[in-house]
Motif scaffolding. Structure first.
Motif, PDB file in Angstrom:
ATOM      1  N   ALA A  37      37.530  40.772  55.043  1.00 24.11           N
ATOM      2  CA  ALA A  37      37.298  42.059  54.384  1.00 24.11           C
ATOM      3  C   ALA A  37      36.331  41.913  53.201  1.00 24.11           C
ATOM      4  CB  ALA A  37      38.625  42.661  53.922  1.00 24.11           C
ATOM      5  N   VAL A  38      36.439  40.820  52.465  1.00 25.17           N
ATOM      6  CA  VAL A  38      35.532  40.586  51.336  1.00 25.17           C
ATOM      7  C   VAL A  38      34.111  40.349  51.841  1.00 25.17           C
ATOM      8  CG1 VAL A  38      34.999  39.059  49.400  1.00 25.17           C
ATOM      9  CG2 VAL A  38      37.372  39.724  49.834  1.00 25.17           C
ATOM     10  N   TRP A  39      33.970  39.530  52.882  1.00 27.92           N
ATOM     11  CA  TRP A  39      32.655  39.304  53.494  1.00 27.92           C
ATOM     12  C   TRP A  39      32.021  40.644  53.884  1.00 27.92           C
ATOM     13  CZ3 TRP A  39      28.832  36.015  54.432  1.00 27.92           C
ATOM     14  CH2 TRP A  39      29.056  34.632  54.428  1.00 27.92           C
ATOM     15  N   GLU A  84      28.018  44.868  53.426  1.00 28.97           N
ATOM     16  CA  GLU A  84      27.733  46.307  53.395  1.00 28.97           C
ATOM     17  C   GLU A  84      27.062  46.709  52.086  1.00 28.97           C
ATOM     18  OE1 GLU A  84      31.467  48.162  54.402  1.00 28.97           O
ATOM     19  OE2 GLU A  84      31.071  47.958  56.559  1.00 28.97           O
ATOM     20  N   ARG A  85      27.511  46.131  50.979  1.00 27.00           N
ATOM     21  CA  ARG A  85      26.891  46.419  49.678  1.00 27.00           C
ATOM     22  C   ARG A  85      25.428  45.958  49.662  1.00 27.00           C
ATOM     23  NH1 ARG A  85      26.557  49.692  45.435  1.00 27.00           N
ATOM     24  NH2 ARG A  85      25.709  48.607  43.640  1.00 27.00           N
ATOM     25  N   LEU A  86      25.196  44.751  50.175  1.00 26.04           N
ATOM     26  CA  LEU A  86      23.836  44.232  50.192  1.00 26.04           C
ATOM     27  C   LEU A  86      22.943  45.071  51.100  1.00 26.04           C
ATOM     28  CD1 LEU A  86      24.555  40.402  50.215  1.00 26.04           C
ATOM     29  CD2 LEU A  86      23.736  41.792  48.291  1.00 26.04           C
ATOM     30  N   ARG A  87      23.471  45.505  52.212  1.00 27.28           N
ATOM     31  CA  ARG A  87      22.691  46.365  53.115  1.00 27.28           C
ATOM     32  C   ARG A  87      22.292  47.660  52.397  1.00 27.28           C
ATOM     33  NH1 ARG A  87      25.054  47.448  59.006  1.00 27.28           N
ATOM     34  NH2 ARG A  87      23.749  45.697  59.670  1.00 27.28           N
ATOM     35  N   ALA A  88      23.152  48.150  51.520  1.00 29.54           N
ATOM     36  CA  ALA A  88      22.888  49.406  50.813  1.00 29.54           C
ATOM     37  C   ALA A  88      21.915  49.248  49.644  1.00 29.54           C
ATOM     38  CB  ALA A  88      24.202  50.001  50.306  1.00 29.54           C
ATOM     39  N   LEU A 110      26.446  44.139  71.008  1.00 31.93           N
ATOM     40  CA  LEU A 110      26.290  44.768  69.695  1.00 31.93           C
ATOM     41  C   LEU A 110      24.867  45.278  69.500  1.00 31.93           C
ATOM     42  CD1 LEU A 110      28.226  42.265  67.408  1.00 31.93           C
ATOM     43  CD2 LEU A 110      29.091  44.269  68.631  1.00 31.93           C
ATOM     44  N   ASP A 111      24.735  46.258  68.618  1.00 35.58           N
ATOM     45  CA  ASP A 111      23.420  46.791  68.257  1.00 35.58           C
ATOM     46  C   ASP A 111      22.535  45.615  67.824  1.00 35.58           C
ATOM     47  OD1 ASP A 111      21.273  47.762  66.544  1.00 35.58           O
ATOM     48  OD2 ASP A 111      22.290  49.692  66.557  1.00 35.58           O
ATOM     49  N   PRO A 112      21.345  45.481  68.408  1.00 41.67           N
ATOM     50  CA  PRO A 112      20.509  44.327  68.094  1.00 41.67           C
ATOM     51  C   PRO A 112      19.892  44.348  66.691  1.00 41.67           C
ATOM     52  CG  PRO A 112      19.365  45.785  69.601  1.00 41.67           C
ATOM     53  CD  PRO A 112      20.753  46.330  69.447  1.00 41.67           C
ATOM     54  N   VAL A 113      19.777  45.532  66.085  1.00 38.05           N
ATOM     55  CA  VAL A 113      19.111  45.639  64.789  1.00 38.05           C
ATOM     56  C   VAL A 113      20.086  45.897  63.645  1.00 38.05           C
ATOM     57  CG1 VAL A 113      17.400  46.945  63.459  1.00 38.05           C
ATOM     58  CG2 VAL A 113      17.009  46.479  65.884  1.00 38.05           C
ATOM     59  N   ARG A 114      21.045  46.784  63.856  1.00 44.64           N
ATOM     60  CA  ARG A 114      21.956  47.183  62.775  1.00 44.64           C
ATOM     61  C   ARG A 114      23.402  47.199  63.265  1.00 44.64           C
ATOM     62  NH1 ARG A 114      20.856  49.434  57.773  1.00 44.64           N
ATOM     63  NH2 ARG A 114      22.481  50.786  56.958  1.00 44.64           N
ATOM     64  N   PRO A 115      23.927  46.031  63.613  1.00 44.32           N
ATOM     65  CA  PRO A 115      25.314  45.996  64.089  1.00 44.32           C
ATOM     66  C   PRO A 115      26.305  46.258  62.950  1.00 44.32           C
ATOM     67  CG  PRO A 115      24.496  43.786  63.787  1.00 44.32           C
ATOM     68  CD  PRO A 115      23.331  44.699  63.552  1.00 44.32           C
ATOM     69  N   ALA A 116      27.457  46.787  63.302  1.00 37.29           N
ATOM     70  CA  ALA A 116      28.530  46.955  62.312  1.00 37.29           C
ATOM     71  C   ALA A 116      29.050  45.563  61.954  1.00 37.29           C
ATOM     72  CB  ALA A 116      29.645  47.811  62.885  1.00 37.29           C
ATOM     73  N   PHE A 117      29.262  45.323  60.670  1.00 40.29           N
ATOM     74  CA  PHE A 117      29.688  43.989  60.251  1.00 40.29           C
ATOM     75  C   PHE A 117      31.078  43.636  60.775  1.00 40.29           C
ATOM     76  CE2 PHE A 117      26.485  44.903  56.877  1.00 40.29           C
ATOM     77  CZ  PHE A 117      25.573  43.957  57.314  1.00 40.29           C
ATOM     78  N   ALA A 118      31.977  44.619  60.875  1.00 38.63           N
ATOM     79  CA  ALA A 118      33.307  44.348  61.437  1.00 38.63           C
ATOM     80  C   ALA A 118      33.176  43.868  62.879  1.00 38.63           C
ATOM     81  CB  ALA A 118      34.185  45.589  61.351  1.00 38.63           C
ATOM     82  N   ASP A 119      32.264  44.480  63.636  1.00 46.22           N
ATOM     83  CA  ASP A 119      32.037  44.059  65.025  1.00 46.22           C
ATOM     84  C   ASP A 119      31.437  42.653  65.083  1.00 46.22           C
ATOM     85  OD1 ASP A 119      33.001  46.510  65.861  1.00 46.22           O
ATOM     86  OD2 ASP A 119      30.993  47.386  66.124  1.00 46.22           O
ATOM     87  N   LEU A 120      30.529  42.341  64.164  1.00 39.93           N
ATOM     88  CA  LEU A 120      29.938  40.998  64.126  1.00 39.93           C
ATOM     89  C   LEU A 120      31.009  39.937  63.898  1.00 39.93           C
ATOM     90  CD1 LEU A 120      26.603  41.195  62.096  1.00 39.93           C
ATOM     91  CD2 LEU A 120      26.910  40.299  64.400  1.00 39.93           C
ATOM     92  N   ALA A 135      33.151  39.519  67.036  1.00 38.33           N
ATOM     93  CA  ALA A 135      32.439  38.777  68.081  1.00 38.33           C
ATOM     94  C   ALA A 135      32.332  37.300  67.729  1.00 38.33           C
ATOM     95  CB  ALA A 135      31.056  39.363  68.293  1.00 38.33           C
ATOM     96  N   TRP A 136      32.137  37.010  66.450  1.00 41.22           N
ATOM     97  CA  TRP A 136      31.971  35.623  66.009  1.00 41.22           C
ATOM     98  C   TRP A 136      33.305  34.882  65.915  1.00 41.22           C
ATOM     99  CZ3 TRP A 136      32.490  34.290  60.377  1.00 41.22           C
ATOM    100  CH2 TRP A 136      32.408  32.916  60.175  1.00 41.22           C
ATOM    101  N   ALA A 137      34.248  35.432  65.189  1.00 47.42           N
ATOM    102  CA  ALA A 137      35.461  34.697  64.867  1.00 47.42           C
ATOM    103  C   ALA A 137      36.600  34.899  65.855  1.00 47.42           C
ATOM    104  CB  ALA A 137      35.936  35.073  63.465  1.00 47.42           C
ATOM    105  N   ASP A 138      36.673  36.071  66.471  1.00 39.56           N
ATOM    106  CA  ASP A 138      37.828  36.365  67.312  1.00 39.56           C
ATOM    107  C   ASP A 138      37.584  36.113  68.799  1.00 39.56           C
ATOM    108  OD1 ASP A 138      39.062  37.140  65.000  1.00 39.56           O
ATOM    109  OD2 ASP A 138      38.826  39.291  65.354  1.00 39.56           O
TER     110      ASP A 138
END
Length: 195
Positions: A62-64, A69-73, A87-97, A100-103
């Motif tokens: 959640a902190v990551w 998200e803050r940096l993207r903004a 996932l979206d190739p350009v602007r994927p949702a970070f929760a989805d990333l 996909a990576w960890a789970d």
């Protein structure tokens, strides 16, 4: 030494940025490194072939996500590269990333790259675990006081978004408590400290 930095990353160093630091540091091969406006900047961003790392310790997924998200903004520009076709190739949702990576067992062993540009300085991350945030920057990219200010702004944004102290250290795989902290920002006190 400490200096105050406001919530938006502005520094109170108008007078100091104009100073010239005349002591040139000799590199390991006898070459002269370019000098930044203040002596401490030369020490922190001395060009030695290694990265400088920005770290936040004791984090969670959640902190990551909050930090990314803050940096993207707030960054001038961001980029994400990932190997996940679903996932979206350009602007994927970070929760989805992170899912996909960890789970996903098929995602293990791969990761994604996040890059953020502040001014002319690019900072990047290749997440290795959820418990420690790490971004890196090449000291070669820090050419002047404006470049230092960009790194300080980034440090403040990461600390603010994570609500944890952000540290700039030398390059290392994992944080070592005995390692010298070159710059830090404490979001509770609002104080940025440097060597």
């Amino acid at each position: 030494m400490t200096s105050g930095i406001g919530a938006r990353g502005e520094t109170n160093t108008e007078e100091r940025v104009g100073l010239t630091h005349e002591d040139l540091h000799a590199g390991e091969h006898g070459t002269r490194a370019r000098c930044l406006p203040e002596p401490w900047m030369c020490d922190v961003f001395h060009i030695d072939g290694s990265l400088r790392d920005i770290r936040v310790l004791d984090t969670t997924r959640a902190v990551w996500i909050a930090v990314l998200e803050r940096l993207r903004a707030v960054a001038d520009e961001t980029e994400v590269e990932h190997p996940y076709p679903q996932l979206d190739p350009v602007r994927p949702a970070f929760a989805d990333l992170f899912r996909a990576w960890a789970d996903d067992p098929e995602g293990r062993g791969t990761s994604f790259v996040f890059r953020a540009r502040f001014g002319s300085v690019w900072l990047f991350s290749l997440p290795c675990d959820e418990e420690e945030i790490e971004f890196s920057v090449w000291p070669d990219d820090i050419l002047d006081g404006v470049g230092v200010a960009a790194v300080l702004r980034f440090l403040v944004e990461v600390a603010t978004a994570s609500q944890r102290r952000a540290l700039l250290t030398g390059e290392t795989v994992r944080y070592d408590p005995e390692m010298l902290t070159l710059i830090s920002h404490d979001p509770v006190t609002g104080i940025t400290s440097h060597i």
